[in-house]
Every structure is written in C-alpha cells, then in structure tokens.
Design an enzyme around this catalytic site. Structure first.
Site, short mmCIF file in Angstrom:
data_model
loop_
_atom_site.label_atom_id
_atom_site.label_comp_id
_atom_site.label_asym_id
_atom_site.label_seq_id
_atom_site.Cartn_x
_atom_site.Cartn_y
_atom_site.Cartn_z
N HIS A 77 0.98 -1.09 -0.03
CA HIS A 77 0.08 -0.06 0.05
C HIS A 77 0.88 1.21 0.04
O HIS A 77 2.03 1.29 0.52
CB HIS A 77 -1.01 0.11 1.32
CG HIS A 77 -0.36 0.00 2.52
ND1 HIS A 77 -0.04 1.16 3.01
CD2 HIS A 77 -0.18 -0.89 3.50
CE1 HIS A 77 0.57 0.87 4.37
NE2 HIS A 77 0.33 -0.66 4.46
N ASP A 79 -0.22 4.44 1.07
CA ASP A 79 -0.24 5.48 1.93
C ASP A 79 0.36 5.11 3.49
O ASP A 79 0.55 3.93 3.69
CB ASP A 79 -1.87 5.72 2.37
CG ASP A 79 -2.57 4.33 2.68
OD1 ASP A 79 -2.15 3.15 2.45
OD2 ASP A 79 -3.55 4.18 3.67
N ASP A 109 6.04 0.36 7.51
CA ASP A 109 4.67 0.10 7.18
C ASP A 109 4.34 0.96 5.99
O ASP A 109 3.62 1.74 6.20
CB ASP A 109 3.98 0.27 8.46
CG ASP A 109 2.63 -0.02 8.23
OD1 ASP A 109 2.08 -0.66 7.31
OD2 ASP A 109 1.58 0.59 8.90
N GLU A 143 -4.96 1.88 2.57
CA GLU A 143 -5.09 0.64 3.41
C GLU A 143 -5.09 0.99 5.04
O GLU A 143 -5.80 0.38 5.61
CB GLU A 143 -3.87 -0.32 3.25
CG GLU A 143 -3.68 -1.93 3.98
CD GLU A 143 -3.04 -1.50 5.34
OE1 GLU A 143 -3.09 -2.56 6.24
OE2 GLU A 143 -2.47 -0.68 5.82
N GLU A 144 -4.28 2.07 5.15
CA GLU A 144 -4.52 2.61 6.50
C GLU A 144 -5.67 3.24 7.00
O GLU A 144 -5.48 3.60 8.10
CB GLU A 144 -3.24 3.74 6.66
CG GLU A 144 -1.80 3.08 6.42
CD GLU A 144 -1.24 2.22 7.46
OE1 GLU A 144 -2.09 2.04 8.28
OE2 GLU A 144 -0.23 1.92 7.60
N GLU A 171 2.29 -7.53 3.49
CA GLU A 171 2.95 -7.13 4.51
C GLU A 171 3.11 -7.87 5.87
O GLU A 171 1.76 -8.61 5.98
CB GLU A 171 2.57 -5.68 4.87
CG GLU A 171 1.18 -5.62 5.63
CD GLU A 171 0.70 -3.99 5.76
OE1 GLU A 171 1.52 -3.28 6.60
OE2 GLU A 171 -0.31 -3.67 5.38
N HIS A 369 3.94 2.71 12.90
CA HIS A 369 3.06 3.99 13.54
C HIS A 369 3.74 4.69 14.46
O HIS A 369 3.16 5.67 15.25
CB HIS A 369 1.77 3.37 13.86
CG HIS A 369 0.85 2.63 12.90
ND1 HIS A 369 -0.39 2.48 13.01
CD2 HIS A 369 1.10 2.27 11.51
CE1 HIS A 369 -0.98 1.99 11.69
NE2 HIS A 369 0.03 1.62 10.88
#
Length: 398
Positions: A77, A79, A109, A143-144, A171, A369
């Site tokens: 992804h 984003d 991520d 995705e996030e 992932e 994150h």
C-alpha cells in the site's frame, strides 16, 4: 562502513519515503509518477485503475513463460499514517540516514517492502531469469484507513479477475528476535456501538431508567471479556495477540452538561475476533447483554468483517511448500502467526486466494506507526535477496 549513501536501492527507498502519501486525504499523484518511473526502469508494463476516483491502483506486470497459469501478486500500500511532526527527532518525510538507520514515516509499514519487491524483480531480470508464472506488483491506496476504498473494491472488478491471481504476498511485521514472522490469517474486525437510552432530568435526582447504569453493565461485560483474553495470554506464553479476541473501549459519548442527566449515552468498542470465534454466537451474546442491561439498549456496527478462512500452511498448499522451501534454503527461522491488525490480505483471502503476510525484518524492533519510525539499512538490503529467493520459488510452482 558500507557506502549506503550511493546505493541505488537505498536511494530508491529514501525517495519513496519522501513522498508525503500521508492520511487523511492523500494525493497519490506523486506516488503514481514515482512508480511509473520504476516500471519504466524495469522494462515492464504498468496500468493504473481508478475504481473510485482519486484512489488509483497501479499494477506492474512481469509476464511469465506460462501466462495462462495462475499468477503471483506482490501487494503493497502507498499510504502511511499521520504524524505528529514535533514529536519526531528526524523529519518524518526527509528519509534521514544516520548511523546506518533510515528514519521515515512508512519505512516499516510498508514502503520498504514495496522497494524490496522492485529491487528483487530488478535483480532477477538482470540475472536473465524468466519465471514460469506471471508476477504482478500491486500498489494500492487507503490501506491505513481500512482498505475499503482500495483493495476491497479492486478485488470486485474484472480488472482484478483478469490478473488471474493464484497466490499473494502482503505485509508482515518486524520481529525483535531472530524469527521471521509469517501471517497466514487475520482476526475479524468489529467496531460496535452500544446505544443506551433512558430518562433525562435534573442531575440532583435518582431517576429510574438511567442510561448510565445501563452503560456500566455493558462496559463491565466487555471488560470481563477483555480480562479473559489477558489471562489466556498470561497463562500461555506461546500465544500471540492474534490468538485471542481483543476488546478495547474506544469512545464514550453523550450528555449536555454536568447537571443534566442525559437521555442517551453511547459506548464504542474495537473488537478483533480470533479465528476460533463463532460470529453468530458472538453477535447473539452482544444482543443478550443489551437486553440484560435494560430497555432501549441497542447496538450497531461501523464495521463488521466476516470470517475469512486462513491460508493453509501445510504441504497440501503448493505455494506454502514453495515459500517454506525458499526460506529453508536461506536458513530463516519462521514463526507462523495470525496478524494482529487488518491488512489488504483479508480481501484477497476472501476471494478464495491464498495469501501470506511477510516482511523480512528479523532482529528488528517493530516501530510501525511510531514516532521516529525507522529501519536499519542492513535489514532492508538483506531483505532483497530473501525476496528474490521467495518470489522465484513461488513463481515457479508447477
């Protein structure tokens, strides 16, 4: 010391990290331009789909010797999650390289994985390799924020069906030990709101039919369930967070001011149902709690994911056997887990396509994150030959 500053793969990663594809309201134009340039450099065709306007999905395709056979999908992804820039010691979109570590939002991520895919394909092509099966690299949006405006819609399209995917990689998560984590399934995400209605009135009274009492009953029930999961983990060190149902109270709302008893209060919970949970039974249990709490207590869902069958990790699954053979040849220590959060893999598995989540980051502290999200350059570079071996093994499954 290694010359990381002039390493082309490292520079590709750092340039990708500098793109501010940060939620919310991402403009993906710069990502798409960057990825088109990568495809051109690799000499493979690229297509961009917009199932939802301004939510592009880019697909690179390296055609195999048997283009009619089921293909391999390498998904990532574009984003990344928001940042509190003042809390970072390195600017989150500068891709600073210091003492062999790169800092940047999305490096774990999952932008590093996207570049590892690209560099692995580049190296295989430069070696004159031609895989048996076609390999597609997908770069998806949003995705996030749950993937509902990205992969969830794309898998419903004819364009996705035409990719003829037989197996997918997506992932994983870094691991602080020497193990490489492999995720073959995900818990179902339920976001539930419990709405408690009652009699309003003056804050000095003890009115009947009180929504606060009802709310307390509901919260106690969910917290008891949370306690059971904590005990289960404490009693069995072999279990991971993905093996239990997690319960978190995330929002409480209602009321006007301190001396007014409200006529409605709402408690919202984030639930992640483990793979052994009967969904119908669990839904019925929530309904029973609401009835027990008193009259006019109802529940609804902001999100209620279905049960999705995990990918088989035995020799009956030829793709798993190929994945395991590749990692065994590299002497990697694998640990199969259920993913603790939600990824785009669940939408792929829901289509009946086996998928594994894997990020080659052993001996690496998970930092997705977090402020100052980072990854050692050596870990990133080490992952490229790992993917070369895995991708070729999967793409040559008979």
């Amino acid at each position: 010391m290694a010359d990381y500053e002039n390493n082309p793969a490292v520079n590709n990663l750092r340039n990708y990290l500098r793109i501010r594809s940060v939620q919310p309201n991402v403009n993906y134009d710069e990502c798409i331009s960057f990825l088109k340039h990568q495809a051109e450099a690799l000499g493979i065709p690229v297509r961009v789909y917009e199932v939802i306007p301004k939510k592009p999905i880019l697909i690179m395709t390296w055609e195999g010797l048997e283009p009619d056979s089921k293909s391999l999908l390498l998904n990532s992804h574009m984003d990344v999650v928001p940042v509190a820039e003042k809390s970072w010691t390195h600017p989150p979109f500068a891709a600073d390289l210091k003492d062999g570590v790169i800092y940047g939002r999305g490096i774990q991520d999952m932008k590093s994985v996207a570049i590892q895919y690209l560099e692995a394909v580049r190296n295989l092509k430069n070696q004159g390799v031609r895989p048996r099966r076609t390999i597609h690299l997908s770069f998806v949006p949003d995705e996030e924020i749950g993937g509902r405006t990205g992969m969830a819609e794309f898998v419903k399209t004819q364009a996705f069906k035409d990719l003829n995917v037989g197996f997918a990689l997506d992932e994983g998560i870094a691991c602080a030990s020497d193990e490489y984590l492999v995720f073959n399934g995900e818990r179902s995400i339920w976001h539930v709101n419990i709405v408690c209605r009652g009699q309003s009135g003056h804050g000095s009274l003890l009115l009947p039919d009180n929504c606060g009492e009802k709310l307390r009953y509901i919260i106690d029930k969910f917290m008891d369930l949370r306690g059971e999961a904590k005990k289960k983990l404490a009693d069995n060190p072999k279990l991971t967070i993905g093996d239990v149902t997690t319960v978190n109270l995330t929002k409480i709302s209602g009321g006007l001011q301190n001396n007014v008893v409200p006529d409605k209060m709402i408690a919202s919970f984030d639930l992640r149902l483990d793979l052994g949970i009967d969904h119908q039974h669990f839904d019925t249990m929530i309904g029973d709690w609401c009835r027990e709490a008193g009259p006019n207590v109802i529940y609804d869902f902001d999100q209620k994911d279905p049960y999705v069958q995990p990918t088989a990790v035995d020799d009956a699954n030829a793709y798993w056997a190929a994945f395991k053979s590749a990692t065994d040849s590299l002497n990697l220590k694998l640990k199969v887990c259920t993913f603790p959060g939600g990824t785009d893999s669940r939408f792929i598995r829901e289509c009946g396509i086996p998928a594994l989540g894997f990020s080659p980051m052993a001996n690496t502290r998970p930092a997705l994150h977090e402020n100052d999200e980072s990854l050692p350059v050596a870990t990133f570079l080490n992952g490229i030959p790992i993917y070369e071996k895995i991708i070729l093994s999967l793409a040559n499954v008979a």
